[in-house]
Design a protein around this motif. Structure first.
Motif, mmCIF file in Angstrom:
data_model
loop_
_atom_site.group_PDB
_atom_site.id
_atom_site.type_symbol
_atom_site.label_atom_id
_atom_site.label_comp_id
_atom_site.label_asym_id
_atom_site.label_seq_id
_atom_site.Cartn_x
_atom_site.Cartn_y
_atom_site.Cartn_z
ATOM 1 N N HIS A 137 9.031 -0.287 0.794
ATOM 2 C CA HIS A 137 7.587 -0.068 0.793
ATOM 3 C C HIS A 137 7.016 -0.496 2.143
ATOM 4 C CE1 HIS A 137 7.765 0.682 -3.514
ATOM 5 N NE2 HIS A 137 8.487 -0.419 -3.629
ATOM 6 N N THR A 138 6.452 0.466 2.866
ATOM 7 C CA THR A 138 5.856 0.194 4.167
ATOM 8 C C THR A 138 4.868 1.294 4.507
ATOM 9 O OG1 THR A 138 6.325 -0.111 6.529
ATOM 10 C CG2 THR A 138 7.815 1.328 5.326
ATOM 11 N N PRO A 139 3.724 0.934 5.143
ATOM 12 C CA PRO A 139 3.258 -0.403 5.472
ATOM 13 C C PRO A 139 2.858 -1.176 4.212
ATOM 14 C CG PRO A 139 2.103 1.262 6.750
ATOM 15 C CD PRO A 139 2.826 1.971 5.654
ATOM 16 N N CYS A 140 3.243 -2.430 4.180
ATOM 17 C CA CYS A 140 2.922 -3.291 3.045
ATOM 18 C C CYS A 140 2.789 -4.711 3.584
ATOM 19 C CB CYS A 140 4.028 -3.208 1.991
ATOM 20 S SG CYS A 140 3.620 -3.983 0.431
ATOM 21 N N ALA A 141 1.562 -5.178 3.717
ATOM 22 C CA ALA A 141 1.302 -6.457 4.371
ATOM 23 C C ALA A 141 1.411 -7.609 3.389
ATOM 24 C CB ALA A 141 -0.083 -6.444 5.001
ATOM 25 N N VAL A 142 2.192 -8.617 3.757
ATOM 26 C CA VAL A 142 2.370 -9.819 2.947
ATOM 27 C C VAL A 142 1.424 -10.902 3.453
ATOM 28 C CG1 VAL A 142 3.989 -11.648 2.325
ATOM 29 C CG2 VAL A 142 4.751 -9.266 2.374
ATOM 30 N N ALA A 143 0.712 -11.542 2.523
ATOM 31 C CA ALA A 143 -0.260 -12.570 2.895
ATOM 32 C C ALA A 143 0.295 -13.977 2.756
ATOM 33 C CB ALA A 143 -1.522 -12.435 2.038
ATOM 34 N N GLY A 144 1.240 -14.193 1.837
ATOM 35 C CA GLY A 144 1.734 -15.552 1.653
ATOM 36 C C GLY A 144 2.774 -15.657 0.563
ATOM 37 N N LEU A 145 3.122 -16.898 0.243
ATOM 38 C CA LEU A 145 4.094 -17.216 -0.793
ATOM 39 C C LEU A 145 3.453 -18.110 -1.849
ATOM 40 C CD1 LEU A 145 7.348 -18.210 1.162
ATOM 41 C CD2 LEU A 145 7.027 -16.173 -0.250
ATOM 42 N N ASP A 146 3.901 -17.962 -3.066
ATOM 43 C CA ASP A 146 3.541 -18.894 -4.133
ATOM 44 C C ASP A 146 4.817 -19.657 -4.481
ATOM 45 O OD1 ASP A 146 2.869 -20.270 -6.402
ATOM 46 O OD2 ASP A 146 2.041 -18.559 -7.486
ATOM 47 N N LEU A 147 4.824 -20.947 -4.131
ATOM 48 C CA LEU A 147 6.009 -21.774 -4.337
ATOM 49 C C LEU A 147 5.811 -22.801 -5.442
ATOM 50 C CD1 LEU A 147 6.942 -22.407 -0.584
ATOM 51 C CD2 LEU A 147 7.941 -20.724 -2.152
ATOM 52 N N ALA A 148 4.846 -22.560 -6.316
ATOM 53 C CA ALA A 148 4.571 -23.505 -7.401
ATOM 54 C C ALA A 148 5.806 -23.716 -8.266
ATOM 55 C CB ALA A 148 3.406 -23.005 -8.248
ATOM 56 N N ASP A 149 6.535 -22.626 -8.538
ATOM 57 C CA ASP A 149 7.795 -22.709 -9.278
ATOM 58 C C ASP A 149 8.895 -22.353 -8.281
ATOM 59 O OD1 ASP A 149 10.039 -22.477 -10.826
ATOM 60 O OD2 ASP A 149 9.152 -21.141 -12.321
ATOM 61 N N GLN A 150 9.593 -23.326 -7.748
ATOM 62 C CA GLN A 150 10.544 -23.065 -6.684
ATOM 63 C C GLN A 150 11.762 -22.280 -7.149
ATOM 64 O OE1 GLN A 150 11.371 -26.645 -4.406
ATOM 65 N NE2 GLN A 150 9.454 -26.349 -3.277
ATOM 66 N N ARG A 151 11.986 -22.218 -8.448
ATOM 67 C CA ARG A 151 13.082 -21.390 -8.951
ATOM 68 C C ARG A 151 12.666 -19.930 -9.080
ATOM 69 N NH1 ARG A 151 15.774 -23.630 -14.232
ATOM 70 N NH2 ARG A 151 17.078 -21.823 -13.750
ATOM 71 N N LEU B 230 3.036 -12.775 -2.135
ATOM 72 C CA LEU B 230 1.658 -12.357 -2.351
ATOM 73 C C LEU B 230 1.272 -11.331 -1.290
ATOM 74 C CD1 LEU B 230 0.116 -15.916 -2.918
ATOM 75 C CD2 LEU B 230 1.106 -14.350 -4.627
ATOM 76 N N LEU B 231 0.836 -10.155 -1.722
ATOM 77 C CA LEU B 231 0.427 -9.112 -0.790
ATOM 78 C C LEU B 231 -1.049 -9.266 -0.444
ATOM 79 C CD1 LEU B 231 2.242 -5.995 -2.313
ATOM 80 C CD2 LEU B 231 3.130 -7.788 -0.805
ATOM 81 N N GLU B 232 -1.447 -8.663 0.675
ATOM 82 C CA GLU B 232 -2.837 -8.782 1.118
ATOM 83 C C GLU B 232 -3.814 -8.135 0.147
ATOM 84 O OE1 GLU B 232 -3.335 -7.419 5.109
ATOM 85 O OE2 GLU B 232 -2.613 -9.303 5.979
ATOM 86 N N ASP B 233 -3.352 -7.162 -0.636
ATOM 87 C CA ASP B 233 -4.252 -6.517 -1.594
ATOM 88 C C ASP B 233 -4.357 -7.295 -2.906
ATOM 89 O OD1 ASP B 233 -1.855 -6.024 -2.869
ATOM 90 O OD2 ASP B 233 -1.973 -3.840 -2.731
ATOM 91 N N GLY B 234 -3.732 -8.484 -2.969
ATOM 92 C CA GLY B 234 -3.799 -9.320 -4.159
ATOM 93 C C GLY B 234 -2.626 -9.172 -5.108
ATOM 94 N N THR B 235 -1.765 -8.216 -4.880
ATOM 95 C CA THR B 235 -0.597 -8.019 -5.744
ATOM 96 C C THR B 235 0.367 -9.204 -5.613
ATOM 97 O OG1 THR B 235 -0.758 -5.619 -5.513
ATOM 98 C CG2 THR B 235 1.346 -6.496 -6.275
ATOM 99 N N ARG B 236 0.934 -9.594 -6.722
ATOM 100 C CA ARG B 236 1.893 -10.696 -6.761
ATOM 101 C C ARG B 236 3.252 -10.151 -7.206
ATOM 102 N NH1 ARG B 236 3.961 -14.624 -10.222
ATOM 103 N NH2 ARG B 236 3.950 -16.779 -9.410
#
Length: 540
Positions: free
Chosen positions: A297-311, A316-322
């Motif tokens: 999937h491209t272009p597909c901008a990633v905004a960050g990581l959710d590391l609350a559950d490390q397993r 997290l995508l810029e459009d809010g998709t997880r």
């Protein structure tokens, strides 16, 4: 109907045909039925037992319907967009009634994974058909824009990287003006894309990908591995992950190939003694990834990581998709640096400043003066590629020794080439021209300045890590990601190779602190990280 059918290409023998048929269901196909049609979101793979089917490009406002390919008994239908998930742009119409075997996309991927001999034939046929379709059905996607505009070049680079069948029209040409008139497009709408007759104004790679169905869409399927970044390291990780049974998603903010795709010629990559362009290597890797079931999937901008559950990290995508998954491989590499001089942005937007030396980038500079800035291999390769096309090249290197950061085989060729003049110990201080670049000013130590004729400047002066999205992951002082032995002491246990400070997040390629900036090393990183992913997942 215009046109004639294409050559049949690679075929399955009778035993292979029967074996592949076991993955699907037999159906009766009546004359006039469309097995799939232009504009469908997706379609299935079909084996033709006794039916005959025409693959046609449907009529447009300016062209009649055209026959692209005719498939008969013993043949199969489909091409690369069956694997990429791209919106359907051709219609499969039954012209002689008979039976077909329908195989859904998931079962086809399973068949390609389990039946290697069949996979080789099908993938090669898909690849050959894409080339035929690119020439014969380009007006399913038509691009029109100003040839020298940076936005146009970016759009053309994207569709070329993704092997999308298309036709390109210069807005200044008679055919370009005709398309603009028929589609109701004005100068302010450029660059534009006409997709199956519908106009997309001020088109970007992202907006075009959304129309074509190439952006990420959650479908409920679990994901084992998300690879972020589609340069050589990311592509290798995706190929190795998927080939070893991991459900793999590959995301990239801009396109495929990373910085390597911008290299005119890679001559020190094992197995290619005559060299290979980064663009071609990227295409081969993409087809290989699709073969093993990677969802690209491209272009597909990633905004960050959710590391609350490390397993179970999530991307997290810029459009809010997880995107929840079991492991992440970060391969976002680095961004090319820019020179901080007046008018840089203006000439960048007009297409006179470029950061790549692909076929598209160097085209049009035959017998023209150009400047290449940089002292590493990418700059040397660009200078040689431009000179080979007939350009007169000024290579501006800040350091005093051309061989300090450049391979000896490149420095030897550059010094011997009559069309390349090397300016060591020099810095670009000025860009000049009214809309179009005409000259640059290079300054030597002591303040001596020299004005050089220049129609385009190709910039290769290093890069900064694309690590902003990796919040919560340890980095060095320059922002490169720390892995394994470079991680601070005191963590729990011995980290796996390529593991970051987050247990199931790995970093590879140019993004990694201490990495070697070579394509072969990046590919090795990608493969090695997948081995670590398996170890981490097995450990629970």
């Amino acid at each position: 109907m215009d046109g004639g059918a294409a050559e049949r290409g690679p075929v399955l023998d009778d035993e292979q045909f029967r074996r592949l048929g076991g993955y699907g269901e037999v159906e009766q196909a009546e004359v006039g039925r469309d097995l799939y049609a232009t504009g469908d979101d997706s379609y299935d793979f079909f084996l033709l037992q006794s039916a005959t089917v025409d693959i046609v490009r449907e009529a447009t406002a300016i062209e009649r319907e055209r026959l692209i390919y005719r498939g008969g008994p013993g043949d199969f239908l489909g091409e690369l967009n069956l694997l990429t998930g791209q919106q359907v742009y051709l219609t499969a119409r039954v012209v002689s009634a008979g039976t077909v075997v329908r195989i859904g996309a998931a079962m086809l991927r399973r068949a390609l994974a389990e039946q290697v001999d069949i996979a080789d034939i099908v993938i090669e046929a898909f690849r050959e058909r894409r080339e035929v379709i690119r020439a014969a059905a380009g007006n399913a996607l038509e691009l029109v824009g100003r040839a020298d505009a940076a936005q146009t070049l970016g759009l053309r680079t994207y569709v070329t990287q993704m092997l999308l069948p298309h036709s390109w029209l210069d807005a200044a040409s008679p055919t370009g003006r005709s398309l603009m008139r028929l589609a109701g497009l004005g100068e302010d709408d450029l660059p534009a894309a006409v997709v199956n007759g519908s106009a997309l104004r001020r088109a970007t790679p992202r907006s075009l990908a959304e129309v074509l169905g190439l952006t990420y869409r959650p479908d409920g399927r679990p994901v084992d591995l998300v690879v972020v970044g589609a340069g050589p390291a990311g592509l290798a990780a995706a190929v190795y992950g998927a080939s070893e049974g991991l459900t793999t998603v590959l995301l990239d903010r801009t396109g495929l190939g990373g910085q390597a795709a911008k290299s005119a010629r890679i001559e020190n990559y094992l197995g290619f003694p005559q060299g290979i362009s980064g663009e071609h290597l990227t295409r081969l890797a993409m087809v290989q990834a699709l073969k093993f079931g990677v969802r690209i999937h491209t272009p597909c901008a990633v905004a960050g990581l959710d590391l609350a559950d490390q397993r179970h990290p999530a991307v997290l995508l810029e459009d809010g998709t997880r995107i929840g998954c079991r492991a992440v491989i970060a391969a976002t590499g680095a961004h090319y640096r820019r020179l901080e001089i007046p008018q840089w942005t203006a000439f960048e937007q007009s297409g006179c400043v470029r950061y790549a030396a692909t076929e598209l980038d160097v085209r049009g500079y035959e017998n023209q003066p150009v400047t290449v800035v940089g002292g590493a291999n990418s700059a040397g390769q660009a200078a040689l590629s431009l000179a080979a096309r007939g350009a007169t090249v000024n290579l501006v290197v800040r350091g005093t020794d051309l061989g300090a950061r450049m391979s000896s085989y490149l420095t030897d060729r550059i010094r011997a080439h009559p069309r390349i003049q090397v300016h060591t110990g020099s810095t670009v201080r000025e860009l000049a021209g009214d809309g179009t670049l005409t000259s640059i000013v290079a300054e030597r130590p002591g303040g001596h300045q020299e004005r050089l004729d220049c129609r385009a400047l190709f910039c290769f002066i290093g890069a900064d890590p694309a690590s902003h999205w990796l919040a919560g992951v340890a980095k060095d002082g320059d922002g490169f990601v720390l892995t394994d032995s470079r991680l601070p002491a005191g963590g729990s246990g011995t980290p796996l190779p390529f593991q970051t400070s987050a247990p199931r997040v790995f970093a590879v390629g140019d993004l990694r602190s201490g990495s070697t900036k070579r394509v072969a090393t990046a590919v090795g990183d990608g493969a090695g990280a997948v081995s670590s992913v398996h170890t981490a997942l097995t450990a629970g």
